[in-house]
Design a protein around this motif. Sequence first.
Motif, PDB file in Angstrom:
ATOM      1  N   GLY B  59      47.637  52.061  31.786  1.00 51.20           N
ATOM      2  CA  GLY B  59      48.676  53.071  31.682  1.00 51.20           C
ATOM      3  C   GLY B  59      49.594  53.031  32.883  1.00 51.20           C
ATOM      4  O   GLY B  59      50.181  52.002  33.198  1.00 51.20           O
ATOM      5  N   ARG B  60      49.671  54.168  33.569  1.00 49.92           N
ATOM      6  CA  ARG B  60      50.557  54.269  34.739  1.00 49.92           C
ATOM      7  C   ARG B  60      49.885  53.826  36.037  1.00 49.92           C
ATOM      8  O   ARG B  60      50.510  53.830  37.092  1.00 49.92           O
ATOM      9  CB  ARG B  60      51.034  55.722  34.866  1.00 49.92           C
ATOM     10  CG  ARG B  60      51.849  56.215  33.672  1.00 49.92           C
ATOM     11  CD  ARG B  60      52.213  57.692  33.796  1.00 49.92           C
ATOM     12  NE  ARG B  60      51.022  58.538  33.731  1.00 49.92           N
ATOM     13  CZ  ARG B  60      50.440  59.085  34.781  1.00 49.92           C
ATOM     14  NH1 ARG B  60      50.933  58.892  35.994  1.00 49.92           N
ATOM     15  NH2 ARG B  60      49.382  59.843  34.632  1.00 49.92           N
ATOM     16  N   LEU B  61      48.609  53.473  35.965  1.00 56.32           N
ATOM     17  CA  LEU B  61      47.881  53.051  37.154  1.00 56.32           C
ATOM     18  C   LEU B  61      47.719  51.536  37.157  1.00 56.32           C
ATOM     19  O   LEU B  61      47.497  50.916  36.117  1.00 56.32           O
ATOM     20  CB  LEU B  61      46.483  53.683  37.182  1.00 56.32           C
ATOM     21  CG  LEU B  61      46.347  55.094  37.744  1.00 56.32           C
ATOM     22  CD1 LEU B  61      47.004  56.121  36.852  1.00 56.32           C
ATOM     23  CD2 LEU B  61      44.891  55.435  37.954  1.00 56.32           C
ATOM     24  N   SER B  62      47.861  50.963  38.335  1.00 51.78           N
ATOM     25  CA  SER B  62      47.635  49.532  38.471  1.00 51.78           C
ATOM     26  C   SER B  62      47.083  49.262  39.862  1.00 51.78           C
ATOM     27  O   SER B  62      47.285  50.042  40.797  1.00 51.78           O
ATOM     28  CB  SER B  62      48.931  48.737  38.260  1.00 51.78           C
ATOM     29  OG  SER B  62      49.878  49.062  39.244  1.00 51.78           O
ATOM     30  N   SER B  63      46.392  48.127  39.972  1.00 49.25           N
ATOM     31  CA  SER B  63      45.791  47.801  41.258  1.00 49.25           C
ATOM     32  C   SER B  63      45.745  46.295  41.433  1.00 49.25           C
ATOM     33  O   SER B  63      45.621  45.543  40.461  1.00 49.25           O
ATOM     34  CB  SER B  63      44.370  48.368  41.339  1.00 49.25           C
ATOM     35  OG  SER B  63      43.815  48.105  42.612  1.00 49.25           O
ATOM     36  N   ILE B  64      45.848  45.870  42.679  1.00 48.46           N
ATOM     37  CA  ILE B  64      45.818  44.451  42.990  1.00 48.46           C
ATOM     38  C   ILE B  64      44.971  44.251  44.241  1.00 48.46           C
ATOM     39  O   ILE B  64      44.866  45.146  45.077  1.00 48.46           O
ATOM     40  CB  ILE B  64      47.240  43.895  43.170  1.00 48.46           C
ATOM     41  CG1 ILE B  64      47.242  42.370  43.128  1.00 48.46           C
ATOM     42  CG2 ILE B  64      47.879  44.432  44.446  1.00 48.46           C
ATOM     43  CD1 ILE B  64      48.605  41.790  42.836  1.00 48.46           C
ATOM     44  N   LEU B  65      44.362  43.090  44.331  1.00 43.05           N
ATOM     45  CA  LEU B  65      43.456  42.775  45.432  1.00 43.05           C
ATOM     46  C   LEU B  65      43.971  41.537  46.170  1.00 43.05           C
ATOM     47  O   LEU B  65      44.403  40.578  45.540  1.00 43.05           O
ATOM     48  CB  LEU B  65      42.058  42.500  44.881  1.00 43.05           C
ATOM     49  CG  LEU B  65      40.994  41.980  45.857  1.00 43.05           C
ATOM     50  CD1 LEU B  65      40.634  43.043  46.880  1.00 43.05           C
ATOM     51  CD2 LEU B  65      39.756  41.524  45.096  1.00 43.05           C
ATOM     52  N   ASP B  66      43.935  41.587  47.483  1.00 44.78           N
ATOM     53  CA  ASP B  66      44.282  40.433  48.316  1.00 44.78           C
ATOM     54  C   ASP B  66      43.049  40.084  49.151  1.00 44.78           C
ATOM     55  O   ASP B  66      42.779  40.722  50.162  1.00 44.78           O
ATOM     56  CB  ASP B  66      45.477  40.754  49.212  1.00 44.78           C
ATOM     57  CG  ASP B  66      45.980  39.538  49.975  1.00 44.78           C
ATOM     58  OD1 ASP B  66      45.154  38.678  50.374  1.00 44.78           O
ATOM     59  OD2 ASP B  66      47.194  39.442  50.199  1.00 44.78           O
ATOM     60  N   LYS B  67      42.295  39.081  48.717  1.00 44.93           N
ATOM     61  CA  LYS B  67      41.045  38.738  49.389  1.00 44.93           C
ATOM     62  C   LYS B  67      41.281  38.010  50.701  1.00 44.93           C
ATOM     63  O   LYS B  67      40.418  38.000  51.575  1.00 44.93           O
ATOM     64  CB  LYS B  67      40.163  37.887  48.471  1.00 44.93           C
ATOM     65  CG  LYS B  67      39.533  38.682  47.341  1.00 44.93           C
ATOM     66  CD  LYS B  67      38.840  37.810  46.340  1.00 44.93           C
ATOM     67  CE  LYS B  67      37.542  37.253  46.866  1.00 44.93           C
ATOM     68  NZ  LYS B  67      36.797  36.550  45.807  1.00 44.93           N
ATOM     69  N   LYS B  68      42.453  37.428  50.840  1.00 43.50           N
ATOM     70  CA  LYS B  68      42.752  36.744  52.100  1.00 43.50           C
ATOM     71  C   LYS B  68      43.028  37.757  53.202  1.00 43.50           C
ATOM     72  O   LYS B  68      42.534  37.635  54.321  1.00 43.50           O
ATOM     73  CB  LYS B  68      43.951  35.821  51.910  1.00 43.50           C
ATOM     74  CG  LYS B  68      44.299  35.004  53.144  1.00 43.50           C
ATOM     75  CD  LYS B  68      45.488  34.109  52.888  1.00 43.50           C
ATOM     76  CE  LYS B  68      45.887  33.368  54.162  1.00 43.50           C
ATOM     77  NZ  LYS B  68      47.128  32.573  53.975  1.00 43.50           N
ATOM     78  N   GLU B  69      43.844  38.750  52.872  1.00 49.42           N
ATOM     79  CA  GLU B  69      44.209  39.770  53.860  1.00 49.42           C
ATOM     80  C   GLU B  69      43.271  40.970  53.833  1.00 49.42           C
ATOM     81  O   GLU B  69      43.440  41.904  54.600  1.00 49.42           O
ATOM     82  CB  GLU B  69      45.659  40.235  53.625  1.00 49.42           C
ATOM     83  CG  GLU B  69      46.692  39.126  53.728  1.00 49.42           C
ATOM     84  CD  GLU B  69      46.720  38.504  55.123  1.00 49.42           C
ATOM     85  OE1 GLU B  69      46.437  39.220  56.116  1.00 49.42           O
ATOM     86  OE2 GLU B  69      47.029  37.302  55.221  1.00 49.42           O
ATOM     87  N   LEU B  70      42.313  40.961  52.927  1.00 50.97           N
ATOM     88  CA  LEU B  70      41.266  41.992  52.869  1.00 50.97           C
ATOM     89  C   LEU B  70      41.819  43.390  52.612  1.00 50.97           C
ATOM     90  O   LEU B  70      41.529  44.348  53.358  1.00 50.97           O
ATOM     91  CB  LEU B  70      40.411  41.987  54.147  1.00 50.97           C
ATOM     92  CG  LEU B  70      39.809  40.652  54.566  1.00 50.97           C
ATOM     93  CD1 LEU B  70      38.962  40.834  55.813  1.00 50.97           C
ATOM     94  CD2 LEU B  70      38.988  40.033  53.444  1.00 50.97           C
ATOM     95  N   PHE B  71      42.629  43.514  51.565  1.00 49.11           N
ATOM     96  CA  PHE B  71      43.075  44.845  51.213  1.00 49.11           C
ATOM     97  C   PHE B  71      43.368  44.919  49.715  1.00 49.11           C
ATOM     98  O   PHE B  71      43.489  43.901  49.016  1.00 49.11           O
ATOM     99  CB  PHE B  71      44.320  45.263  52.017  1.00 49.11           C
ATOM    100  CG  PHE B  71      45.596  44.623  51.575  1.00 49.11           C
ATOM    101  CD1 PHE B  71      46.026  43.420  52.145  1.00 49.11           C
ATOM    102  CD2 PHE B  71      46.394  45.200  50.599  1.00 49.11           C
ATOM    103  CE1 PHE B  71      47.208  42.818  51.737  1.00 49.11           C
ATOM    104  CE2 PHE B  71      47.577  44.610  50.184  1.00 49.11           C
ATOM    105  CZ  PHE B  71      47.983  43.414  50.756  1.00 49.11           C
TER     106      PHE B  71
END
Lengths: 115, 112
Positions: B59-71
């Motif tokens: 829906g209106r929520l989304s998320s992304i992961l950056d394993k290199k920069e750890l966030f």
Amino acid sequence: EAGVAQSPRYKIIEKRQSVAFWCNPISGHATLYWYQQILGQGPKLLIQFQNNGVVDDSQLPKDRFSAERLKGVDSTLKIQPAKLEDSAVYLCASSSIAGGLNEQFFGPGTRLTVL
Amino acid sequence: EDKVVQSPLSLVVHEGDTVTLNCSYEVTNFRSLLWYKQEKKAPTFLFMLTSSGIEKKSGRLSSILDKKELFSILNITATQTGDSAVYLCAVGPKAAGNKLTFGGGTRVLVKP
């Protein structure tokens, strides 16, 4: 599917008294967790059970806290004697597979106030 | 010791605004990062991220992961008053037990 059940929802006691909390996980979930969440902070794991065995209790203050899951289903967490700093919400969670990538499902929690 | 830091601590927005919540972590043998929403008592599951760069959306929520920069980032677009809650980030290691370490949370208040 019924969720994680906890009781009581609220408890007020005086310091040095004892208190016990009960948790019934989602049916079929082998792993059960107890968390302590102090106001304004994230949940902190106290103890984790896999069936009726303890997997991790490294952050459980064992001088006053104890927990059991005798038949591998429901669980009790006890504090004896309670201190003022034990005031918190105690959350129980369960998941279906300990070693797999499964989210934890949380119960409504028990809010403990120690006076 | 595993560590999860969330920012900001709190924010106030108006309905329709977009919010971005941040979660940085240090964990031995990272396996997964989870986002939860906590309105009253029980945290409710939103997303689990295990691979870097892949966006999870609901829906209106989304998320992304950056394993290199750890966030990780959690975005909420077109916010509604029902989005008011504490948003918790948690990380799990590649050890047996599925143990999660939670951050302190970000409190979001959406005003009408």
